[in-house]
Motif scaffolding. Structure first.
Motif, PDB file in Angstrom:
ATOM      1  N   LEU A  22       0.837  -1.206   0.000  1.00  0.00           N
ATOM      2  CA  LEU A  22       0.000   0.000   0.000  1.00  0.00           C
ATOM      3  C   LEU A  22       0.873   1.258   0.000  1.00  0.00           C
ATOM      4  CD1 LEU A  22      -2.914  -0.942   2.426  1.00  0.00           C
ATOM      5  CD2 LEU A  22      -2.909  -0.950  -0.072  1.00  0.00           C
ATOM      6  N   GLU A  23       2.006   1.208   0.724  1.00  0.00           N
ATOM      7  CA  GLU A  23       2.921   2.359   0.713  1.00  0.00           C
ATOM      8  C   GLU A  23       3.428   2.629  -0.701  1.00  0.00           C
ATOM      9  OE1 GLU A  23       3.538   4.717   2.947  1.00  0.00           O
ATOM     10  OE2 GLU A  23       2.078   3.657   4.184  1.00  0.00           O
ATOM     11  N   ASP A  24       3.680   1.557  -1.458  1.00  0.00           N
ATOM     12  CA  ASP A  24       4.092   1.684  -2.854  1.00  0.00           C
ATOM     13  C   ASP A  24       3.005   2.436  -3.639  1.00  0.00           C
ATOM     14  OD1 ASP A  24       5.697   1.006  -5.267  1.00  0.00           O
ATOM     15  OD2 ASP A  24       4.009  -0.307  -5.741  1.00  0.00           O
ATOM     16  N   TYR A  77       0.634   4.477  -2.400  1.00  0.00           N
ATOM     17  CA  TYR A  77       0.515   5.868  -1.936  1.00  0.00           C
ATOM     18  C   TYR A  77       1.628   6.736  -2.530  1.00  0.00           C
ATOM     19  CZ  TYR A  77      -2.419   3.529   1.588  1.00  0.00           C
ATOM     20  OH  TYR A  77      -3.357   2.758   2.221  1.00  0.00           O
ATOM     21  N   GLY A  78       2.829   6.192  -2.557  1.00  0.00           N
ATOM     22  CA  GLY A  78       3.960   6.936  -3.112  1.00  0.00           C
ATOM     23  C   GLY A  78       3.762   7.234  -4.592  1.00  0.00           C
ATOM     24  N   LYS A  79       3.272   6.233  -5.323  1.00  0.00           N
ATOM     25  CA  LYS A  79       3.050   6.428  -6.761  1.00  0.00           C
ATOM     26  C   LYS A  79       1.928   7.426  -7.008  1.00  0.00           C
ATOM     27  CE  LYS A  79       5.091   2.260  -8.582  1.00  0.00           C
ATOM     28  NZ  LYS A  79       4.953   0.954  -9.162  1.00  0.00           N
ATOM     29  N   LEU A  80       0.864   7.341  -6.203  1.00  0.00           N
ATOM     30  CA  LEU A  80      -0.246   8.288  -6.372  1.00  0.00           C
ATOM     31  C   LEU A  80       0.214   9.711  -6.061  1.00  0.00           C
ATOM     32  CD1 LEU A  80      -3.172   6.270  -4.749  1.00  0.00           C
ATOM     33  CD2 LEU A  80      -2.986   6.914  -7.149  1.00  0.00           C
ATOM     34  N   ASP A 136       2.592  -4.311 -15.250  1.00  0.00           N
ATOM     35  CA  ASP A 136       4.012  -4.244 -14.883  1.00  0.00           C
ATOM     36  C   ASP A 136       4.305  -3.111 -13.912  1.00  0.00           C
ATOM     37  OD1 ASP A 136       4.582  -6.430 -16.371  1.00  0.00           O
ATOM     38  OD2 ASP A 136       5.304  -5.328 -18.120  1.00  0.00           O
ATOM     39  N   THR A 137       3.675  -1.961 -14.146  1.00  0.00           N
ATOM     40  CA  THR A 137       3.930  -0.800 -13.290  1.00  0.00           C
ATOM     41  C   THR A 137       3.265  -0.953 -11.932  1.00  0.00           C
ATOM     42  OG1 THR A 137       3.687   0.459 -15.339  1.00  0.00           O
ATOM     43  CG2 THR A 137       3.891   1.731 -13.320  1.00  0.00           C
ATOM     44  N   ASN A 138       2.098  -1.597 -11.912  1.00  0.00           N
ATOM     45  CA  ASN A 138       1.254  -1.559 -10.719  1.00  0.00           C
ATOM     46  C   ASN A 138       1.113  -2.890  -9.984  1.00  0.00           C
ATOM     47  OD1 ASN A 138       0.776   1.126 -11.394  1.00  0.00           O
ATOM     48  ND2 ASN A 138      -0.982   0.614 -12.637  1.00  0.00           N
ATOM     49  N   LYS A 139       1.795  -3.943 -10.462  1.00  0.00           N
ATOM     50  CA  LYS A 139       1.543  -5.271  -9.880  1.00  0.00           C
ATOM     51  C   LYS A 139       1.834  -5.335  -8.383  1.00  0.00           C
ATOM     52  CE  LYS A 139       5.929  -7.066 -11.538  1.00  0.00           C
ATOM     53  NZ  LYS A 139       6.431  -7.375 -12.860  1.00  0.00           N
TER      54      LYS A 139
END
Length: 159
Positions: A95-97, A99-102, A143-146
């Motif tokens: 989830l941290e991944d 949040y960081g991407k968003l 690939d980006t979001n898995k």
């Protein structure tokens, strides 16, 4: 980020969202057999300028990000009532991944809007629709979001 142009020497990044590279440039391994050093050097320079730092979308507004963190955080608390600390930690990291991407605009706008949609379905306890949106998200940019998608998928109750 890289310049937005379709010219062959401008960028190795896609210009239009969801479209392939306009001019696929040879990768360094493909370039090894090249006999023209000037072309090889130019291609390498473009590849380096185009490396993954390009924002794909717009950073999500803070209030939307807070909503997503709140709803997914509550789901995480619910799902970890089984006492499995390892599972909770794994999903929390995923989830941290997300949040960081968003926050950084590292997710395409279409995907970040779908995440918002998914969270609103979860909020209204429409888990069938939430699962449907999660499936749609899995079909786009896997690939980006898995990494974070796997975590979100484990959180949504089967509706």
């Amino acid at each position: 980020g890289p310049a937005r142009s379709t010219a062959p020497a401008a960028s190795a990044a896609p210009v239009v969202e969801d479209m392939p590279l306009p001019w696929p440039l040879p990768t360094p391994p493909q370039q090894r057999l090249s006999t023209t050093q000037t072309t090889a050097a130019a291609n390498q320079a473009i590849q380096e300028r185009s490396q993954g730092g390009a924002a794909m979308g717009d950073p999500l507004p803070p209030q939307d990000l807070e909503l997503i963190k709140g709803v997914l955080g509550r789901l995480l608390d619910l799902s970890s009532q089984d006492g499995n600390a390892k599972k909770r930690e794994d999903i929390a990291n995923r989830l941290e991944d997300l949040y960081g991407k968003l926050a950084g605009g590292l997710i395409k706008n279409t995907a970040s809007q779908k995440v918002l949609q998914l969270v609103k379905h979860v909020e209204s306890q429409d888990y069938a629709s939430a699962n449907k949106v999660q499936m749609e998200l899995s079909a786009v940019d896997w690939d980006t979001n898995k990494t974070w998608l796997m975590g979100v998928r484990r959180l949504i109750p089967r509706g």
